[in-house]
Design an enzyme around this catalytic site. Sequence first.
Site, PDB file in Angstrom:
ATOM      1  N   GLU A 127       0.721  -1.305  -0.005  1.00 39.49           N
ATOM      2  CA  GLU A 127       0.052   0.033   0.060  1.00 39.49           C
ATOM      3  C   GLU A 127       1.308   0.967   0.213  1.00 39.49           C
ATOM      4  OE1 GLU A 127      -3.447   0.694   2.346  1.00 39.49           O
ATOM      5  OE2 GLU A 127      -2.530   1.936   3.491  1.00 39.49           O
TER       6      GLU A 127
ATOM      7  N   TYR B  82      -6.107   6.843  -0.335  1.00 39.03           N
ATOM      8  CA  TYR B  82      -7.124   8.092  -0.616  1.00 39.03           C
ATOM      9  C   TYR B  82      -6.835   9.150  -0.423  1.00 39.03           C
ATOM     10  CZ  TYR B  82     -10.755  11.218  -3.136  1.00 39.03           C
ATOM     11  OH  TYR B  82     -12.084  11.652  -3.572  1.00 39.03           O
TER      12      TYR B  82
ATOM     13  N   ALA C 200      -8.374  12.512   0.488  1.00 43.55           N
ATOM     14  CA  ALA C 200      -9.365  13.431   0.690  1.00 43.55           C
ATOM     15  C   ALA C 200      -9.037  15.410   0.345  1.00 43.55           C
ATOM     16  CB  ALA C 200     -10.208  13.417   1.715  1.00 43.55           C
TER      17      ALA C 200
ATOM     18  N   GLY D 229     -14.722   5.355   4.530  1.00 41.64           N
ATOM     19  CA  GLY D 229     -13.670   7.227   5.060  1.00 41.64           C
ATOM     20  C   GLY D 229     -14.125   7.499   6.384  1.00 41.64           C
TER      21      GLY D 229
ATOM     22  N   ALA E   9     -20.612   2.154   2.868  1.00 40.66           N
ATOM     23  CA  ALA E   9     -19.836   1.695   1.787  1.00 40.66           C
ATOM     24  C   ALA E   9     -20.779   1.173   0.624  1.00 40.66           C
ATOM     25  CB  ALA E   9     -18.539   0.849   2.832  1.00 40.66           C
TER      26      ALA E   9
END
Length: 333
Positions: free
Chosen positions: A45, A77, A79, A136, A156
């Site tokens: 990751e 991600y 934000a 998130g 989700a």
Amino acid sequence: MTFDDLRGSSAPGRPARTPPIVSGTPSVVQRLRTHGARAVPFSVEFNPPRDAAAEARLWRAVREFERMHPAFVSMTYGAGGSTRDRTVRVTGQLAQETILLPVAHLTAVGHSVAELRSLVGAYADSGIKNILVLRGDPPGDPLGAWTRHPNGVEYAEELVRIVRDLGDFHVGVASFPQGHHRSPDLDHDTEFLAAKLRAGAEYSITQMFFDVEHYLRLRDRLAAFDPVEAEKPIIPELMPITSLRTVARAEELCGRPLPGRVLERLRRAAGDGPEENRAAVREVGIEIATEMGQRLIDEGAPCLHFITLNFAKATSEVLTNLGYGVTAAPLSA
């Protein structure tokens, strides 16, 4: 910069590229089934870079991991603002300019459904068909109150359905060995995971943990609740600890304190002096990650997924300890 500006764009100063056909890209599950001769593949990751220097460091790690042949790589991600935009661009570059299989994270935080669809389109235009869907956490305070966008989604599970309805995408979701901190109990948490899988998710990647028993009990709970969905891969997430500072980061990422026996080993290695013995802490952190990785392999985990913080060396050392035959010496710490 808008989401539509990103669609089909390239890095600054690079010529525009013709977007590849998404349907020719393998899925994560396909890659896990066919990943060479290894019994258990690994994946890594990355985090979105915040500036040009961080982006250069990321690409050094990318090239190092490219030589190690992970089953896939994921990009978390960012934000809001330029980090979010850079996330979409860099993830597209991973698809277009490397041999790696990228998985794009997508969260519902702060987005309308229209914006989420546009983001998925931007990923598709870059050749990405594998998306990890997450509700998130609130920016700035992961444990803070969750507020739905007025034109967004609440769960989700809804986001899984949106992505699947948009085309030929393969979707993964998050799972929580110790339960999500917003779930009232482990039974409800298991129901939420099963609902996401039933909505069309093909696998899950766990939140980071430091006790393999939590992962094994998660598998047991899902198997008892829904044996069909429990057949889908549950990929454990690991992070090698390299300093006491990364302990705090690890606890923030997993939303739970590290087990006492793990903290005790790290603190003993740090010593009682005014400065921690970072070399000793790092050595113990690599040992802990290696022990966990071996136990997970022995227990039949489908893949080992490593949080790298955009460095390659620690993960490479753990993989070497586990017998993965990593021969290319990484350059970064």
